[in-house]
Design an enzyme around this catalytic site. Sequence first.
Site, PDB file in Angstrom:
ATOM      1  N   ASP A 461      40.167  51.567  16.103  1.00 50.69           N
ATOM      2  CA  ASP A 461      39.511  52.827  15.756  1.00 50.69           C
ATOM      3  C   ASP A 461      39.364  52.942  14.248  1.00 50.69           C
ATOM      4  O   ASP A 461      40.098  52.312  13.478  1.00 50.69           O
ATOM      5  CB  ASP A 461      40.263  54.024  16.331  1.00 50.69           C
ATOM      6  CG  ASP A 461      41.674  54.167  15.776  1.00 50.69           C
ATOM      7  OD1 ASP A 461      42.353  53.139  15.616  1.00 50.69           O
ATOM      8  OD2 ASP A 461      42.098  55.307  15.508  1.00 50.69           O
ATOM      9  N   GLU A 526      45.125  54.888  16.137  1.00 55.85           N
ATOM     10  CA  GLU A 526      45.959  54.846  14.926  1.00 55.85           C
ATOM     11  C   GLU A 526      45.518  55.871  13.898  1.00 55.85           C
ATOM     12  O   GLU A 526      46.344  56.496  13.228  1.00 55.85           O
ATOM     13  CB  GLU A 526      45.923  53.444  14.327  1.00 55.85           C
ATOM     14  CG  GLU A 526      47.024  53.154  13.294  1.00 55.85           C
ATOM     15  CD  GLU A 526      46.640  53.567  11.873  1.00 55.85           C
ATOM     16  OE1 GLU A 526      47.534  53.646  11.010  1.00 55.85           O
ATOM     17  OE2 GLU A 526      45.438  53.817  11.635  1.00 55.85           O
TER      18      GLU A 526
END
Length: 918
Positions: A461, A526
Site C-alpha cells: 500500500d 502499513e
Amino acid sequence: MSLGLSADIRPSLTHRLIHDKSILVLTVSEDRIYAGTQNGEILVFSLKSYERIGHIQAHRGSVLGLCLREKETIIFSSAADRIVNVWCTKTLRRLYSIYSTYDIGDVFCVCYSSKSKTVYLGAQNTTIQWYDLREKDRRPSPRPSDHPHYRQDRFFDSTGPGGIRTPRLEVEDDPLEAHGGQALEIDPQSIHQFAHYGYVYCMVLARGILPNAPADEEVLVSGGGDGIVKVWSLNGKGSGRIHELYTLEDGREEGDSVLSLVLDGAFLYTGRLDGDVNVWDLETRQLVRTLRVDVGDVLTMSVGGGHLFTGGVNGTVEKFNRQYERISKFQAHGGRILCSAFINLNGRPVFVTGSNDSTIAVWDIQDCIDVGENKRRTHSDYLLESLQEFVSYRTVSSDSRFKGDCHRGASFLRSVLKNFGATTESLKSGDSFNPVIYGRFRGNPQTATKRKKILFYGHYDVIAADNSQGKWLREPFTLSGIDGHLYGRGVSDNKGPIMAAIYAAAQLNTSQALESDIIFIIEGEEECGSRGFAETIRRNRKLIGDVDWILLANSYWLDDDVPCLTYGLRGVIHATVQVESAHPDLHSGVDGSALLDESLKDLVLLLSKLAGPHGHVEIPGFYEPILKLTPEELELYNHITTTLIRRDPDLGDPIQLATSLMRRWREASLTIHRFHTSGPENSTIIPRLARAAISLRLVPNQSAEAISQQLESFLQEQFASLGSQNKLTVAIDHRAEPWLGDVHNEIYQTLEEGLVKSWGDQWGRRRSSFHASKFAGAKANGDEGAKKENIPSTGHVPSPTTRPATSSTLSRTSTRVADLDTASQPAANRSGNAAAPESPIAETSREPAPFARPLYIREGGSIPAIRFLETEFDAPAAQLPIGQASDSAHLDNERIRLVNLMKGKEVFEYVFRELPRR
C-alpha cells in the site's frame, strides 16, 4: 506501393535524460551515450544506470559532430568554434586539438578512418579537410597565434563605421575553452576546396562498395547544401587525400539540402530538407526508392534491427521496415529531433533520440528483437517491467475508493511470486482491510530438515498521490525513468524494494542456488498503522512456520551517497485528547463570562502541561527507561559525522550534527498535530467540544503500553487540577513499539558484506573489519571518548541551538568524485593558468563512490510490524535501506535511483545465499 501503417508497433520510453541546453548530436557505445550540446558540452551517460557519469566542457561553440572510433577508445567532436577535438573515452581528457589554417566557419561533421588513421571534417566554407594522425609528430608545431581562438574573425572582428574595430576582449582563462592535448594544424595541402556548392552537412565512411576492390577498402560519402551526395576515394596520393569518384543526384534541378546520411550495408539513406528520404544502392549507384516522410525536414536517421528510423522538425519519429513500409510513428519530443542512434545491447535494441527540447530519450524497440534473441533479456529487464505494472495499481489503503486497486495490486504481487515458482496464499485480514500476501520459495529439498528460514516483510500500500496541481514531473502512478531515477508513487516506499527482493530470491531459485526458505509477508495496511496485520499473522502462524531471521527494506540512506544499515526505529503513540462541555455551542458576546468553563480553553491549558521549554516532556518518569549512549554507539556517530562532513563541509560542526541526529533517532518527543472544534467557523463561537490530535515518539526501552497509561493518568490528573465541569476523554488511536537491532549478529554481518561487495569491493579488500574489531577505538577510550568529543552521553539531549539535520539538507551531500579531486587541487591548478590540469572535466564518474563500510544509523520514524514480528517469531530483525535521502517518499515526485534498485537486488541475493551458511 502504399506506405500506410501495416502494424502500429510503438516503442516504450525507457528513460528520459534532462539537460538545460539543446542536444544537437549524439553517439552510443556498448555502455555509454555521448551527447553534444548547444553550449559546447559533451555529456556522458551510462546506458546501464542512465546517470550522467561524465561532463566535458569541450568547445566554445555548439557541438555539431561526434564520431566514436578505435574500438570505442577515442571520440572526435566538431563544433561551431572551428575546432575538432579528440578525446580519450576512458579518462575524458583531450588528446588532440585539430584546426585549419583557413577561417572555415562551423565544422558540421567529423569522421575517422581507422585504417588510414585520418580525421575528416566537413565545414561551413564548403571544404572537406583532413589530418593524418600518423603525421602528428613529424609536422612542425603550430604557432599559438594561428589557433582560431586567437585569429581575427571576418565578421565579428570586422571594422565598423569610420573604420574603427572594437578591441577584442582578452580573456586569460575562458571557462568554455578546453585545455590540454597536442595542437595540430591542418596542412593547406590537406584541404579540398568547394567539395560541395553549399555547406558540408554530413559525412559517413563506407567499406566494401567499390567493385574489384578489397573488402576493407574505404570511401567517404558526403552530403551538402547543394542537394548532392558525393562519394570520395581515400586511396589518392597518400596522407588521407580524397578524390571524387562519383556523385548521386536524384534528377532535381535544384536539389534540397542533404541534412543526414546513414548506411545499411551497401544501401545509403539520404535525408533532405523537404521531408524526402532517398534510398541509394552504392554498388550499382542507382536510386532505389524515394520515401516521403512525415517528420518535416529530415534532420536525423538511424538504422538498426532491420528498420530505418527518421526524425525531424516536428518531434516525431517514423520507423520503416526493409520493404520501406512505415510501420510506426510516435511523438518522441516536444521540439525538433536533431540526432539519433541505434544500438543492440546483448539482444536488447535501444534507440536514442536528442532534441532542442533539451532532453535525450531512450526507447525500447521490442519488434527489433529476433525470436532467438528474446532469451537474452535479463532479470533486470523483467524486474523493471514488473515494477512498472506494480506501480500502476493505486494501492492507497487510506481511501476506500481505491479498495479495488488494492486488491488488484495484491493479486498482481501474488501472480509474480507464483510465476517464479513460489507457494502463495492471499491471507484475509478482516472484512474491511486489505489482504496480506504470503509467498515461500523453498530451498534445496535435500536439506529440508535443517533449512534456515528468512522472512522478508514489506507493504504494497502507498500514500495517496494527486497531480491536479501539476507538481509531479509525470503522472504518479506511471513509472517514469528520468535522469537515472525511476519516478512513481510507491517506487521507493515500498514497491521497488519488494520487487528487488522477489527477483533476487527467484534468480537463486532458478539457478538452484537457494539453500534456505525465503518467506515473503507483504501487507496492504502499513500506511494506516498495519490494521489487522498482527491478528492475521497469529491466525496463520502454522502456515508461516518458524523463522530464523527477519529482513526489511523500508527506509532510506542518510544522504545520497553512502549505503546504510538501520538498527533502530522509534515507536509511536497516536492519541486524541477531547474536552466536552454540557452546554451547547454558545455566542461569546451573549453567553461568555469568566464563570463559564470553555472546552477549548481547558484543552489548551491541559496540553500546555505536557511539554516544557525546548520540547521537554513533563510526564513523570517519561525519560527514565531510555538507554544511555554507550561508547560503542558513540563510535557509530563519529563514523557518521566524519563521513558526511568530509563529503559536505557545509554540514558544519560534527558535534552539532551528531546531536541533531540523536534528537531524531534516540530521543523521545511529543507533537501536537491539529485541533478540531464544534460549531460554525466564525470568531464569536464558544465551542461545546474541542479535540486535539497528539503523538509521542518513543525510543528503545520505552514501552508503548506503559507510556500510554502514563499519558492518560497524567492528563486526567492535570485536568482534575483545573476544577473544570467539562468532561475529558483520552483515546489511544494507535501505538507501535520502538525497535533496536543487534548490529553484532550474523544478519548484519552478512548485510555489511553484501553492501561492500556490491558497492565498493576495492575498499573492502583494504578496510579493517568492522565486526572483527567491534568498536575497538571506542572501547579503548571508554566514556572519555564521549567527553573529549563533547557529545552527550545520555538519552535526553536538551540542545536547542543545534541545527536540525533533515533529509533535505543531508541529501545535498552528494558529491562527485571529480569534485572531490578538484577541491583537493592547489588554487593555481583550479584557476586555469599554466599549472591547470589537462582536462576540462567537470565530473568523471557518477558511479557510486566506494566506501569502507556502511553507516549504521537509526531512524525517527516507526514501522509497527518490525518489533511485533521479532516478538512473534523470536527472531532477530534487520533493516536494509535501499532508497536515498532525496527519494521524497510520501511526497510529490517520489523516486528511486535505478542503481540503488539494482544493487539492492544484488545485496538481497547475497544475503539470501550467504546468510544460511553462517
